[in-house]
Design a protein around this motif. Sequence first.
Motif, PDB file in Angstrom:
ATOM      1  N   SER A  65      34.277  31.341  28.458  1.00  0.00           N
ATOM      2  CA  SER A  65      33.681  31.097  29.771  1.00  0.00           C
ATOM      3  C   SER A  65      33.410  32.425  30.467  1.00  0.00           C
ATOM      4  O   SER A  65      33.909  33.476  30.066  1.00  0.00           O
ATOM      5  N   VAL A  66      32.592  32.354  31.522  1.00  0.00           N
ATOM      6  CA  VAL A  66      32.310  33.542  32.315  1.00  0.00           C
ATOM      7  C   VAL A  66      33.518  33.836  33.194  1.00  0.00           C
ATOM      8  O   VAL A  66      33.955  32.997  33.986  1.00  0.00           O
ATOM      9  N   LYS A  67      34.041  35.033  33.061  1.00  0.00           N
ATOM     10  CA  LYS A  67      35.222  35.429  33.813  1.00  0.00           C
ATOM     11  C   LYS A  67      34.862  36.114  35.122  1.00  0.00           C
ATOM     12  O   LYS A  67      35.471  35.862  36.164  1.00  0.00           O
ATOM     13  N   ASN A  68      33.852  36.975  35.056  1.00  0.00           N
ATOM     14  CA  ASN A  68      33.510  37.747  36.249  1.00  0.00           C
ATOM     15  C   ASN A  68      32.104  38.321  36.100  1.00  0.00           C
ATOM     16  O   ASN A  68      31.617  38.534  34.992  1.00  0.00           O
ATOM     17  N   LEU A  69      31.464  38.551  37.229  1.00  0.00           N
ATOM     18  CA  LEU A  69      30.167  39.219  37.269  1.00  0.00           C
ATOM     19  C   LEU A  69      30.363  40.534  38.019  1.00  0.00           C
ATOM     20  O   LEU A  69      30.544  40.547  39.244  1.00  0.00           O
ATOM     21  N   THR A  70      30.328  41.640  37.291  1.00  0.00           N
ATOM     22  CA  THR A  70      30.515  42.946  37.909  1.00  0.00           C
ATOM     23  C   THR A  70      29.162  43.587  38.195  1.00  0.00           C
ATOM     24  O   THR A  70      28.106  43.004  37.901  1.00  0.00           O
ATOM     25  N   ASP A  71      29.190  44.790  38.718  1.00  0.00           N
ATOM     26  CA  ASP A  71      27.929  45.496  38.997  1.00  0.00           C
ATOM     27  C   ASP A  71      27.204  45.890  37.725  1.00  0.00           C
ATOM     28  O   ASP A  71      25.979  46.085  37.733  1.00  0.00           O
ATOM     29  N   ASN A  72      27.939  45.992  36.622  1.00  0.00           N
ATOM     30  CA  ASN A  72      27.359  46.520  35.389  1.00  0.00           C
ATOM     31  C   ASN A  72      27.318  45.524  34.229  1.00  0.00           C
ATOM     32  O   ASN A  72      26.631  45.772  33.253  1.00  0.00           O
ATOM     33  N   ALA A  73      28.074  44.439  34.315  1.00  0.00           N
ATOM     34  CA  ALA A  73      28.170  43.575  33.139  1.00  0.00           C
ATOM     35  C   ALA A  73      28.606  42.171  33.512  1.00  0.00           C
ATOM     36  O   ALA A  73      29.126  41.914  34.615  1.00  0.00           O
ATOM     37  N   ILE A  74      28.374  41.280  32.545  1.00  0.00           N
ATOM     38  CA  ILE A  74      28.925  39.927  32.601  1.00  0.00           C
ATOM     39  C   ILE A  74      30.191  39.928  31.748  1.00  0.00           C
ATOM     40  O   ILE A  74      30.148  40.286  30.570  1.00  0.00           O
ATOM     41  N   GLN A  75      31.296  39.536  32.330  1.00  0.00           N
ATOM     42  CA  GLN A  75      32.555  39.503  31.597  1.00  0.00           C
ATOM     43  C   GLN A  75      32.841  38.081  31.124  1.00  0.00           C
ATOM     44  O   GLN A  75      32.852  37.145  31.918  1.00  0.00           O
ATOM     45  N   LEU A  76      33.027  37.962  29.801  1.00  0.00           N
ATOM     46  CA  LEU A  76      33.338  36.671  29.198  1.00  0.00           C
ATOM     47  C   LEU A  76      34.821  36.600  28.858  1.00  0.00           C
ATOM     48  O   LEU A  76      35.371  37.513  28.248  1.00  0.00           O
ATOM     49  N   ALA A  77      35.457  35.512  29.249  1.00  0.00           N
ATOM     50  CA  ALA A  77      36.852  35.271  28.894  1.00  0.00           C
ATOM     51  C   ALA A  77      36.894  34.492  27.586  1.00  0.00           C
ATOM     52  O   ALA A  77      36.290  33.417  27.481  1.00  0.00           O
ATOM     53  N   VAL A  78      37.534  35.055  26.584  1.00  0.00           N
ATOM     54  CA  VAL A  78      37.668  34.420  25.268  1.00  0.00           C
ATOM     55  C   VAL A  78      39.147  34.122  25.065  1.00  0.00           C
ATOM     56  O   VAL A  78      39.973  35.036  25.010  1.00  0.00           O
ATOM     57  N   ARG A  79      39.505  32.826  24.943  1.00  0.00           N
ATOM     58  CA  ARG A  79      40.902  32.422  24.927  1.00  0.00           C
ATOM     59  C   ARG A  79      41.199  31.475  23.764  1.00  0.00           C
ATOM     60  O   ARG A  79      41.239  30.258  23.930  1.00  0.00           O
ATOM     61  N   PRO A  80      41.408  32.027  22.582  1.00  0.00           N
ATOM     62  CA  PRO A  80      41.790  31.182  21.443  1.00  0.00           C
ATOM     63  C   PRO A  80      43.301  30.968  21.409  1.00  0.00           C
ATOM     64  O   PRO A  80      44.079  31.808  21.854  1.00  0.00           O
ATOM     65  N   TRP A  81      43.711  29.842  20.834  1.00  0.00           N
ATOM     66  CA  TRP A  81      45.132  29.527  20.652  1.00  0.00           C
ATOM     67  C   TRP A  81      45.507  29.725  19.188  1.00  0.00           C
ATOM     68  O   TRP A  81      44.706  29.463  18.291  1.00  0.00           O
ATOM     69  N   ALA A  82      46.743  30.150  18.954  1.00  0.00           N
ATOM     70  CA  ALA A  82      47.213  30.375  17.590  1.00  0.00           C
ATOM     71  C   ALA A  82      48.709  30.149  17.523  1.00  0.00           C
ATOM     72  O   ALA A  82      49.413  30.185  18.546  1.00  0.00           O
ATOM     73  N   LYS A  83      49.189  29.884  16.330  1.00  0.00           N
ATOM     74  CA  LYS A  83      50.637  29.828  16.133  1.00  0.00           C
ATOM     75  C   LYS A  83      51.229  31.214  16.356  1.00  0.00           C
ATOM     76  O   LYS A  83      50.542  32.217  16.209  1.00  0.00           O
ATOM     77  N   ASN A  84      52.495  31.251  16.695  1.00  0.00           N
ATOM     78  CA  ASN A  84      53.127  32.535  17.011  1.00  0.00           C
ATOM     79  C   ASN A  84      52.996  33.536  15.869  1.00  0.00           C
ATOM     80  O   ASN A  84      52.726  34.720  16.086  1.00  0.00           O
TER      81      ASN A  84
END
Length: 276
Positions: free
Chosen positions: A219-238
């Motif tokens: 998902s889109v995490k933030n819109l800064t002056d220079n870039a679009i920041q995407l949040a990438v959040r996968p789940w995994a076993k420990n």
Amino acid sequence: MNLDPNYIANYANTFITKIIDYSPQVLSAIIILFVGLYAIRIINRVIRRIMVKRDLDPTLTKFLADILLWVLRVLLFVTFIDKLGIGTSSFVAILGAMGLAVGLSLQGSLSNFAGGMLIILFKPFKVGDTIEAQGILATVQEIQIFVTKLITSNNQTIFVPNGALSNGTIINYSMQGSRRADLTFSISYGTDLKKAKEIITTVLANNPKVLTSPAAEVSVKNLTDNAIQLAVRPWAKNEDFGTVVSDTLENCKLAFDAEKITFQPYITEFSKDNKQ
């Protein structure tokens, strides 16, 4: 100096009489001592087996068994000297004074002891868990009474006092069985946002170590002056967490390169006062 033979004879008779009168008391005290030591050994073994059968923590089992062993030994020793006819009231008072003096001189150790008891009883972590505490990220190898032994990822051994450990914040990464990675990708405003998200979603879907439940999030995490920041959040076993993080970074970079998409470089904003 002349010694009176009668005086020597009377003294010898008195001494022998005292020994004869006192010997049953000594004999019974010795019997109590040896029988008591054997009984304590049997009791300790039985208690250990009971705790093992009830699946108590091995550290707690050893600690409780050792405490019980020494308590029984002290009680046996007091019984032994009492049977010999030695007053125990003064002896108990001496033990109390010694215990107070030792306690005052070992306040830090007693704090670690109490911390160890809290860790063993409430189990914020166990052997084999990966935790973060006191600024250290490591795996628990052994929980001792005064310290906890940790092994870092680069195979360093660290001993953390239980007092500080039990009173501080502990992050247990192993308790829940799975873990979410929080990654941030920066792309330029000229990038096709939907396409970038589709590429990342496909990379995550093709990785068998990324869990499908809970589902990964892009998902889109933030819109800064220079870039679009995407949040990438996968789940995994420990046990797969580190591999999933590195694979996600590498495979997303390769997939972006194939589609001619570049990551937006990080640009530090300087104020006018900082410009040379």
